[in-house]
Design a protein around this motif. Structure first.
Motif, PDB file in Angstrom:
ATOM      1  N   ASP A   1       0.858  -1.183   0.000  1.00 38.93           N
ATOM      2  CA  ASP A   1       0.000   0.000   0.000  1.00 38.93           C
ATOM      3  C   ASP A   1       0.895   1.234   0.000  1.00 38.93           C
ATOM      4  O   ASP A   1       1.638   1.456   0.961  1.00 38.93           O
ATOM      5  CB  ASP A   1      -0.888  -0.035   1.250  1.00 38.93           C
ATOM      6  CG  ASP A   1      -1.927   1.063   1.225  1.00 38.93           C
ATOM      7  OD1 ASP A   1      -1.586   2.197   0.807  1.00 38.93           O
ATOM      8  OD2 ASP A   1      -3.075   0.794   1.607  1.00 38.93           O
TER       9      ASP A   1
ATOM     10  N   GLU B   1      -6.578  -3.401  -3.868  1.00 39.34           N
ATOM     11  CA  GLU B   1      -7.336  -2.263  -3.366  1.00 39.34           C
ATOM     12  C   GLU B   1      -8.709  -2.265  -4.021  1.00 39.34           C
ATOM     13  O   GLU B   1      -8.846  -2.558  -5.214  1.00 39.34           O
ATOM     14  CB  GLU B   1      -6.595  -0.952  -3.661  1.00 39.34           C
ATOM     15  CG  GLU B   1      -5.384  -0.786  -2.768  1.00 39.34           C
ATOM     16  CD  GLU B   1      -4.658   0.535  -2.973  1.00 39.34           C
ATOM     17  OE1 GLU B   1      -3.553   0.662  -2.446  1.00 39.34           O
ATOM     18  OE2 GLU B   1      -5.218   1.418  -3.672  1.00 39.34           O
TER      19      GLU B   1
ATOM     20  N   PRO C   1      -7.333   1.890   0.495  1.00 36.86           N
ATOM     21  CA  PRO C   1      -6.012   2.510   0.498  1.00 36.86           C
ATOM     22  C   PRO C   1      -5.722   3.186   1.847  1.00 36.86           C
ATOM     23  O   PRO C   1      -6.591   3.841   2.407  1.00 36.86           O
ATOM     24  CB  PRO C   1      -6.084   3.557  -0.614  1.00 36.86           C
ATOM     25  CG  PRO C   1      -7.338   3.285  -1.350  1.00 36.86           C
ATOM     26  CD  PRO C   1      -8.209   2.392  -0.541  1.00 36.86           C
TER      27      PRO C   1
END
Lengths: 563, 441
Positions: A286, B267, B306
């Motif tokens: 991420d 995601e 996210p």
């Protein structure tokens, strides 16, 4: 012109085609009956040999060796399968799916077109000119196909094989009114053939009546083990002359191959397999949480570890167990940003080398491969660290121990609220209140918690959510206070060195050793320990073992894993 | 003289009198003018089978419909499927049986759903979709197409043995595979068989002809592996054969324009965007006669928003049950999100019009999951769903309680519905001989 050419190509382009062809000519006679090279370990019972499918790296290496490194494959391999800890074992358990075959077919066409239809390549690679470009020429097709076929099939082609591929080139050439189009199609079929894609061993009888791999199958097993590539011309010639059937001849080839720079590719392939580095392909972080960890850092992380291993184990012939403690490594500036150390790319002579040798100081918490991002980032989800995943990886990957799967129908009522805990240790301690979970988490978590000082991207930290991280624990009775001391505990854990021998012998065979082969593996372990845990010596020991080439003919009921 | 015979003669002429034997796809498949049926036989467009494997189940008490049988109403977590209610069935109370084997969490359930049991070694039998593809997919360019929504190449679709049919994580790559240079537009006006294709077929037989020689050297399990290899070679040969035949026109087939994917990943925005692209590609692949079987794998464990340090799977175990709501809030957000992604996928199939109908009208999708309740890794009270009626082969609009029966009953049912001759499916306690007869038309 290609920057680098294989020995075959060099010889061909230098006008030595006849010599190359002669060197590659199929054996007219079978090699002389083999004498047993040496005594096998007491109680040793051989098992059927594996039939591995070429791995992507082996396919690429073979094409580059034969046709030059600039050939573009233009396709994508189907994923390998991991069995018993290794893709090398999985490669002996898979067939080819329809999707996989589509890709092999496309790659074969692309390679054949570059080799045969590209006029520059053609001039170097095809040892003859057809009588006419517009019609088949069986003699020229045979000269090319039987030569290339020997290198692709890793043995001389049989007469029916030569006939079939020459006839294929003829039929296609006739239909298309083009010698080269027909030849390209035949070459493409060869690249899609089972003889190329699968390494099916040939079994013969040694002088003592024992079943052994024949010379060419020995050459393949040896070459894929040491170099992760198909046998080169020298090795094939040694096989043809029966040299691999004597201990002296075998040792000579092993010495030659171990002294070659190509052994580095072999060692890299083995550790990339053992350490699950194929997972880097799908590793994503991420970028809001780990802004410094991109694809670039992921690629650098695995390269850092592979460079460290090659330098330590091959160049310096160090004790294998030092991989858990060594302070020496290689870094790029991107990795330096994660590790928070300066890495300067400029070299004194003005050249730029992104890879710099680096040594962490004695008081630096980093040391050993557990502190590499290739371990801490690879064994973490995209957005956090995971003590359990890392602990499991240490047990299964580095110690060859199996961590039981979690139970079904778990009652989580005791751990209803874990989000109020600040650190992984607090969360997992709460989780372990559930007796069903506690047993296995005890196996994995203490080591994983020591690595909590590295976040999900591999960056060092001392706190989590403001709370200090406690990295103490025990590994099989040995206490440690931090990740470096965990590395020391692994260094001294007998299972770590034994695991390497188990993995390397399985990797070499393409299967898990069968029960009857355990005396051989036990002997390898003893020798490895007595010799100071030197990996090249272990490789040499495996490669020169008579047991490595002993086999039994496949039984009708044979299972691929012969466990 | 039939059209087939005519075409063969034409081919023979083109190939200079060489005998050309071609496995002809869609031999009689000339559609009537509105594109809904085959002109010669009047039969409906061929049926299509899909699977949707979505990890992490639902929340207990929030998905089981309000009543049994027809006329049920969706519970809160399935509300998003309301537009498809009359064309779907919801099974509750299905079980996966472990027979004393450990749960490899998330994997074991998926194995039972796809393969009918837990394999004892590396090899297993074929998955439901492969069995159906062997029945209905042998005359299409792709026997089946597999996609993964989460950026990896894993899949539970497989033939017998160890190798799985790899999933395609990238819509761009799938576009190239289906509609790249190898694609033959069925509606293209001109058709000239490519002499190179004829030549290539003859050359590939050099490979196929080696079957006997190589098989003789191998043990039984390696022979099975090579069998799969030779089956795959045959698939390539079939693809070549199809290229030699002018494809039957398919009025509903429109080659979609290439669309830009987002980087495949876990995601939620990546997954939502790429799934829409996948849906569009698969709907077009069906409409263009390229496949009749597809598999969608949503390994939702890594699904995340996210910047969040947790994801769907992490939340299932670590998020407290909200005292007021009575369920895990974040987990529920992900469940609703995933169901929306699935509903959007179905909508795309529905909007892919074929005459008066749509691709969805001739499709049946088998929706399955790994655990009933992910928080506690349950293997009971599982939801199973079917969506679509495969051109009327299945009855729909029902809530069917299984009351502890193996989930494999639905696998057996759909295989039978697609014409597979099979009276029992599954292993040990997951074996069943009891199809859900009430949905078989």
């Amino acid at each position: 012109m290609h920057a680098k050419r294989s020995a075959f190509l060099k010889a061909a382009s230098a006008g030595c085609i006849a010599a190359v062809l002669a060197a590659c000519a199929p054996a007219a006679d079978a090699p002389p009956a083999a004498k047993p090279a040496a005594q096998a370990a007491a109680g040793f019972e051989p098992a059927p040999a594996a039939v591995p499918r070429l791995t992507p790296a082996q396919y690429r290496a073979t094409v580059a060796d034969i046709f030059g490194p600039t050939i573009d494959l233009g396709g994508r391999f189907e994923p390998d399968l991991r069995i018993d800890g290794l893709l090398a074992i999985g490669s002996s358990g898979v067939g080819v799916t329809s999707a996989g075959m589509e890709q092999y077919d496309a790659m074969a066409d692309a390679i054949a077109a570059q080799v045969v239809l590209d006029k520059k390549n053609r001039a170097m690679l095809i040892p003859c000119k057809p009588a006419s470009d517009k019609a088949p020429d069986d003699a020229c097709a045979k000269a090319f196909l039987s030569n290339v076929g020997r290198l692709l099939f890793r043995r001389p082609m049989t007469a029916p094989e030569v006939t079939a591929y020459v006839a294929a080139a003829n039929t296609a050439g006739t239909k298309l009114n083009s010698f080269h189009d027909g030849l390209a199609m035949s070459l493409s079929a060869m690249l899609s053939s089972p003889q190329f894609l699968f390494r099916a061993p040939q079994v013969t009888k040694a002088a003592g009546g024992q079943s052994v791999l024949d010379g060419y199958s020995k050459a393949s097993q040896l070459s894929f083990f040491l170099w992760n590539a198909a046998p080169d011309a020298q090795l094939l010639n040694a096989a043809q002359k029966g040299e691999l059937d004597t201990s002296k001849g075998l040792e000579r080839q092993v010495e030659r191959m171990m002294a070659s720079h190509r052994v580095e590719a072999g060692v890299r392939a083995f550790f990339a397999d053992m350490f699950h580095f194929e997972d880097f392909e799908s590793l994503r972080k991420d970028n809001l949480i780990y802004p410094m960890f991109s694809r670039r850092e992921a690629m650098d992380a695995q390269e850092q570890t592979l460079r460290t291993l090659v330098d330590l184990l091959i160049a310096n012939r160090a004790d294998y167990r030092d991989v858990f403690t060594t302070k020496k490594t290689f870094l790029t500036s991107s990795l330096g940003a994660i590790y928070r150390v300066p890495v300067v790319n400029d070299r004194p002579n003005g050249a730029v080398d992104p890879w710099q040798a680096f040594e962490f100081s004695a008081d630096d918490p980093r040391g050993g491969i557990l502190s590499h991002a290739s371990f801490s980032a690879l064994h973490s989800p995209a957005n956090r660290s995971s003590a359990t995943v890392r602990g499991k990886a240490i047990r299964e990957i580095l110690l060859c121990q199996k961590v039981p799967a979690p139970p079904g129908n778990v009652d989580f009522t005791l751990v209803n609220d874990t989000t109020s805990y600040k650190t992984a240790r607090e969360r997992l301690t709460a989780h372990s209140k559930e007796p069903m979970c506690a047993g296995c988490h005890k196996i994995t978590d203490p080591m994983g918690l020591a690595l909590e000082s590295f976040d999900g991207s591999g960056a060092y930290r001392t706190t989590e959510n403001g709370e200090p991280i406690d990295t103490s624990g025990t590994l099989d009775g040995k206490k440690f206070n931090n990740s470096y001391e965990l590395g020391l505990a692994l260094h001294d854990n007998a299972a770590a060195a034994a695991c390497l021998v188990d993995r390397l012998s399985s990797y070499a065979l393409g299967r898990k050793p069968a029960k009857g082969e355990t005396p051989w593996v036990a002997k390898l372990k003893d020798d490895f320990t007595a010799g100071g845990y030197v990996v090249p010596d272990l490789m040499k020991r495996i490669a020169t073992s008579p047991e490595f080439y002993r086999t039994v003919p496949p039984a009708a009921t044979q299972t691929a894993s012969a466990e | 003289m039939s059209k087939l015979q005519n075409r063969r003669n034409v081919l023979k002429g083109i190939m200079g009198g060489t005998a050309v034997t071609v496995g002809l796809p869609f031999l009689d498949a000339f559609l009537n003018t509105n594109g809904t049926a085959l002109a010669q036989s009047g039969a409906a467009l061929p049926t299509v089978f899909g699977t949707w494997l979505q990890y992490l189940g639902f929340n207990p008490g929030r998905w089981i419909p309000d009543r049994v049988g027809k006329g049920y109403n969706h519970n809160i977590e399935l509300k998003v499927f309301d537009p498809f209610k009359e064309r779907m069935n919801v099974v509750s109370g299905a079980n996966y049986f472990l027979d004393g084997r450990p749960v490899e969490t998330h994997r074991t359930g998926a194995q039972i759903a796809s393969l009918g049991g837990i394999p004892t070694g590396r090899d297993s039998g074929p998955s439901v979709d492969s069995i159906i593809a062997d029945s209905i997919g042998t005359r299409t360019r792709f026997r089946s197409l597999e996609v993964s929504l989460m950026g990896d190449r894993r899949s539970y679709s497989k033939r017998a043995g160890a190798a799985v049919n790899p999933s395609e994580p990238s819509p761009d790559a799938l576009y190239k595979r289906i509609f790249g240079p190898e694609f033959q537009d069925p509606n293209a006006g001109e058709f000239t068989p490519d002499a190179k294709v004829v030549a290539k077929r003859s050359v590939l037989s050099a490979v196929s002809d080696q079957r006997h020689a190589i098989m003789a050297q191998l043990g039984a399990s390696d022979r099975a592996r090579l069998d799969e290899y030779f089956s795959s070679v045959r698939q390539i040969e079939n693809q070549l054969a199809m290229k030699l035949e002018k494809p039957a026109p398919l009025p509903a087939c429109h080659v979609p324009g290439a669309k830009q994917e987002v980087q495949p990943g876990e995601e939620v925005a990546q997954v939502s965007t790429n799934t829409k692209l996948f849906a569009d590609l698969l709907a077009n692949a069906v409409a263009c006669g390229q496949t009749r079987v597809f598999n969608v794998f949503m390994d939702a464990q890594g699904a995340r928003k996210p910047g969040s340090t947790n994801g769907w799977h992490g939340y299932t175990h670590e998020e407290p049950i909200d005292e007021k709501l009575g369920y895990q809030k974040e987990v529920t957000w992900f469940i609703l999100w995933a169901n929306q992604v699935c509903a959007d996928f179905l909508t795309t199939l529905q909007t892919q019009k074929e005459g008066a109908g749509s691709v969805l009208d001739r499709t049946l999708i088998l929706w399955q999951t790994d655990h009933g309740y992910a928080r506690t890794h349950t293997m009971d009270n599982l939801p199973v769903m079917t969506i679509g009626n495969a051109g009327g082969r299945f009855k729909t609009g029902m809530h069917i309680p299984f009351a502890g029966d193996p989930a494999t009953r639905m696998g057996l049912t759909v295989m039978q519905g697609f014409g597979v001759s099979m009276s029992a499916w599954g292993s040990l306690s997951n074996q069943t001989q009891k199809p859900v007869t009430e949905i078989l038309a």
